[in-house]
Design a protein around this motif. Structure first.
Motif, PDB file in Angstrom:
ATOM      1  N   PHE A  63       0.794  -1.219   0.000  1.00 54.12           N
ATOM      2  CA  PHE A  63       0.000   0.000   0.000  1.00 54.12           C
ATOM      3  C   PHE A  63       0.836   1.283   0.000  1.00 54.12           C
ATOM      4  O   PHE A  63       0.551   2.196  -0.786  1.00 54.12           O
ATOM      5  N   PRO A  64       1.866   1.372   0.827  1.00 55.59           N
ATOM      6  CA  PRO A  64       2.674   2.600   0.802  1.00 55.59           C
ATOM      7  C   PRO A  64       3.277   2.846  -0.581  1.00 55.59           C
ATOM      8  O   PRO A  64       3.334   3.989  -1.046  1.00 55.59           O
ATOM      9  N   ASP A  65       3.704   1.779  -1.222  1.00 52.28           N
ATOM     10  CA  ASP A  65       4.268   1.905  -2.549  1.00 52.28           C
ATOM     11  C   ASP A  65       3.211   2.418  -3.531  1.00 52.28           C
ATOM     12  O   ASP A  65       3.496   3.234  -4.418  1.00 52.28           O
ATOM     13  N   LEU A  70       1.151   6.594  -6.988  1.00 55.52           N
ATOM     14  CA  LEU A  70      -0.002   7.412  -7.363  1.00 55.52           C
ATOM     15  C   LEU A  70       0.337   8.897  -7.253  1.00 55.52           C
ATOM     16  O   LEU A  70       0.067   9.697  -8.149  1.00 55.52           O
ATOM     17  N   ASN A  71       0.966   9.243  -6.146  1.00 57.27           N
ATOM     18  CA  ASN A  71       1.319  10.638  -5.911  1.00 57.27           C
ATOM     19  C   ASN A  71       2.283  11.162  -6.972  1.00 57.27           C
ATOM     20  O   ASN A  71       2.139  12.286  -7.457  1.00 57.27           O
ATOM     21  N   ALA A  72       3.249  10.341  -7.323  1.00 60.25           N
ATOM     22  CA  ALA A  72       4.226  10.750  -8.329  1.00 60.25           C
ATOM     23  C   ALA A  72       3.514  11.048  -9.640  1.00 60.25           C
ATOM     24  O   ALA A  72       3.836  12.020 -10.329  1.00 60.25           O
TER      25      ALA A  72
ATOM     26  N   ALA B  31      17.069   6.850  -3.519  1.00 59.17           N
ATOM     27  CA  ALA B  31      17.185   5.758  -2.560  1.00 59.17           C
ATOM     28  C   ALA B  31      16.337   6.029  -1.327  1.00 59.17           C
ATOM     29  O   ALA B  31      15.692   5.120  -0.788  1.00 59.17           O
ATOM     30  N   VAL B  32      16.334   7.269  -0.899  1.00 55.34           N
ATOM     31  CA  VAL B  32      15.600   7.637   0.319  1.00 55.34           C
ATOM     32  C   VAL B  32      14.121   7.293   0.197  1.00 55.34           C
ATOM     33  O   VAL B  32      13.492   6.869   1.169  1.00 55.34           O
ATOM     34  N   VAL B  33      13.601   7.447  -1.002  1.00 57.62           N
ATOM     35  CA  VAL B  33      12.175   7.219  -1.213  1.00 57.62           C
ATOM     36  C   VAL B  33      11.753   5.801  -0.820  1.00 57.62           C
ATOM     37  O   VAL B  33      10.643   5.590  -0.353  1.00 57.62           O
ATOM     38  N   SER B  34      12.637   4.842  -0.975  1.00 53.99           N
ATOM     39  CA  SER B  34      12.253   3.470  -0.660  1.00 53.99           C
ATOM     40  C   SER B  34      12.842   3.001   0.670  1.00 53.99           C
ATOM     41  O   SER B  34      12.998   1.808   0.900  1.00 53.99           O
ATOM     42  N   MET B  35      13.195   3.946   1.512  1.00 54.45           N
ATOM     43  CA  MET B  35      13.739   3.577   2.823  1.00 54.45           C
ATOM     44  C   MET B  35      12.691   3.786   3.919  1.00 54.45           C
ATOM     45  O   MET B  35      11.832   4.642   3.816  1.00 54.45           O
ATOM     46  N   SER B  36      12.806   3.006   4.985  1.00 51.18           N
ATOM     47  CA  SER B  36      12.000   3.282   6.162  1.00 51.18           C
ATOM     48  C   SER B  36      12.748   4.306   7.003  1.00 51.18           C
ATOM     49  O   SER B  36      13.936   4.551   6.790  1.00 51.18           O
ATOM     50  N   ILE B  37      12.053   4.880   7.948  1.00 47.42           N
ATOM     51  CA  ILE B  37      12.689   5.890   8.790  1.00 47.42           C
ATOM     52  C   ILE B  37      13.879   5.282   9.530  1.00 47.42           C
ATOM     53  O   ILE B  37      14.907   5.939   9.722  1.00 47.42           O
ATOM     54  N   ALA B  38      13.762   4.012   9.904  1.00 48.01           N
ATOM     55  CA  ALA B  38      14.847   3.339  10.626  1.00 48.01           C
ATOM     56  C   ALA B  38      16.082   3.192   9.736  1.00 48.01           C
ATOM     57  O   ALA B  38      17.204   3.485  10.155  1.00 48.01           O
ATOM     58  N   THR B  39      15.854   2.756   8.500  1.00 47.68           N
ATOM     59  CA  THR B  39      16.973   2.565   7.569  1.00 47.68           C
ATOM     60  C   THR B  39      17.692   3.880   7.314  1.00 47.68           C
ATOM     61  O   THR B  39      18.915   3.950   7.329  1.00 47.68           O
ATOM     62  N   LEU B  40      16.902   4.912   7.075  1.00 47.97           N
ATOM     63  CA  LEU B  40      17.506   6.212   6.798  1.00 47.97           C
ATOM     64  C   LEU B  40      18.296   6.695   8.017  1.00 47.97           C
ATOM     65  O   LEU B  40      19.449   7.132   7.880  1.00 47.97           O
TER      66      LEU B  40
END
Lengths: 281, 281
Positions: A63-65, A70-72, B31-40
């Motif tokens: 869902f987040p993806d 969609l937003n993009a 890359a940031v776009v596909s990261m979780s807050i923890a990963t970042l």
DNA sequence: AATAAAAATGTAATTTTATTACTTTCAGTA
DNA sequence: TACTGAAAGTAATAAAATTACATTTTTATT
């Protein structure tokens, strides 16, 4: 543009809840972007895992993806309304804003551009014995740019950027010639008078200007570029970009219409410049 | 374009971890776009709440909102690669393609534009006793457009678009003057020679041209516009759009820098035109 | 240079959100 | 009507993000 297209595609509409989801997303895509999977599920009247499965069925990670994608897509489709430039903006903000303003103006103009009118204009330019571009003030550089672009063709072409020359040349026009009058507002008296003088000669008068303006009424053909309000003190000057792009479209279309035999000529023109490395300046 | 601009802005760079975050995001936004807050957080070497606070500090709702916004901007920044124009394209296809090509070229140039270099250029123009724009061939209209835009200011400004005048004017340059040389390729011999002549006078020589070109090496300041390949026979002429937008950016920045007292002057200029309806042409 | 105040950062708990595993329901078919 | 398989739901689990609170660092002031 792929996601929205996929949604409208029949393959995705197989199941009942998929259809409900698609209809909702298509109806309010912008709202969906700021919803959680629970909210969306409730709004549509399906369970959360159904939403999740739906997203995966579209080839996305979850869902987040889906929201991200969609937003993009929405961002791409709707160029943001350019915000005014503020006195304390940083340089990079100014760069971004001027860019946005130019882009938005370009989009706006081209969306309203009548492709049939363009076709007719190209025909007129194609048939013309000679082409004269006229512009004053801010439109003078546009006329000169047009002259430069049309030098690629066999047809004699010239740009005039001041009143006297413009009035003089109307005396030698014939019905086979094409006079292109460029004006952003269409309210510059001097240029309108030039068009009026030219009208008597029977020449084609192509206006690149605002519709319903004094200049537009005198022209025999019109390429409408709507002038927008100049509200702010620091408004970037977006009008020329649209005019230039239109000229570019005309030149490119004409090149294509001239077709096969013309390619050789074009190459010859390019070659003459390449040798001395002057080509594009 | 607003988020990326905000990041480069100095206000956001206050704290140490904010800087670390910004550098990372600017380096690998995709890359940031596909990261979780923890990963970042781990990648950057800060804690998760710090990332969260950073997002909120930018005026966003939280980390997911940040990713959404960033992604939207990236989507906007990367226009689809413009496809070549084909001989049998319809008029509306040509319109769309020329538009896309212009837009893509504009995006490409502005993404690579060094905002510090812009700032320095604006400073130089601000201080200048007089400003001279030089361009040949396709860049001539750009020089004239620049002249027109800079007429708003008190500083004497002129455009020269042919060799002889350009060479002559270098004789009267002083270290207080600013010569702006506009060339797409930076390989036009005549213009490079003008810059060379000007170099002896100690004047500021601002190049709007391709980096690493002969002209660029002679200039004291450079605004780089990378020239791209001219592969296709029917390529639209996108270079001027980028040059013009850059000029627009310079003029707008300068207007802002001139600031308060200047606003009155600007209004006066506008008024003198409005009365005769000549304003924008 | 010492210290208080403020700002920034981190830790750990909590809440929200999304996903998975499993169960039930429904539609189509023999 | 009963069976099969897909579709949908429930409930549990896992992941992610946020909040509340504690600690550290920075800044300004004496």
């Amino acid at each position: 543009m792929s996601l929205m297209a996929d949604l409208q595609n029949h393959e995705a509409r197989r199941s009942k809840s998929a259809r409900k989801l698609i209809d909702f997303v298509l109806a309010e895509p912008q709202a969906v972007v700021s919803m959680s999977i629970a909210t969306l599920a409730a709004s549509v009247g399906v369970s959360e895992p159904t939403v999740n499965r739906f997203c995966k069925g579209l080839g996305l990670k979850g869902f987040p993806d889906f929201k991200l994608t969609l937003n993009a897509e929405l961002a791409r489709a709707e160029p943001r309304i350019a915000r005014d430039i503020e006195p304390d903006d940083s340089t990079s903000q100014i760069i971004a804003k001027v860019f946005e303003a130019n882009h938005a103006s370009l989009t706006r103009v081209l969306n309203r551009l009548d492709s049939q009118a363009v076709e007719q204009a190209v025909s007129a330019l194609d048939k013309a014995r000679s082409i004269i571009f006229c512009g004053l003030g801010a439109s003078a550089p546009v006329a000169i740019d047009a002259q430069h672009k049309f030098l690629r063709f066999f047809t004699p072409v010239v740009a005039h950027t001041e009143m006297i020359s413009q009035r003089m040349i109307t005396a030698s026009l014939t019905p086979e010639d094409c006079l292109v009058c460029i004006s952003y507002t269409g309210r510059t008296r001097a240029l309108t008078e030039v068009a009026e003088l030219a009208a008597d000669t029977g020449a084609t008068i192509l206006g690149i200007t605002a519709p319903n303006s004094p200049l537009a009424t005198v022209c025999t053909q019109l390429l409408a570029i709507e002038a927008d309000e100049d509200t702010d003190l620091y408004t970037p000057m977006t009008s020329r970009i649209a005019q230039l792009t239109l000229i570019d479209i005309l030149a490119t279309s004409l090149a294509l219409r001239k077709g096969d035999g013309f390619d050789a000529h074009l190459l010859a023109v390019k070659q003459r410049l390449t040798n001395t490395r002057q080509q594009l300046d």
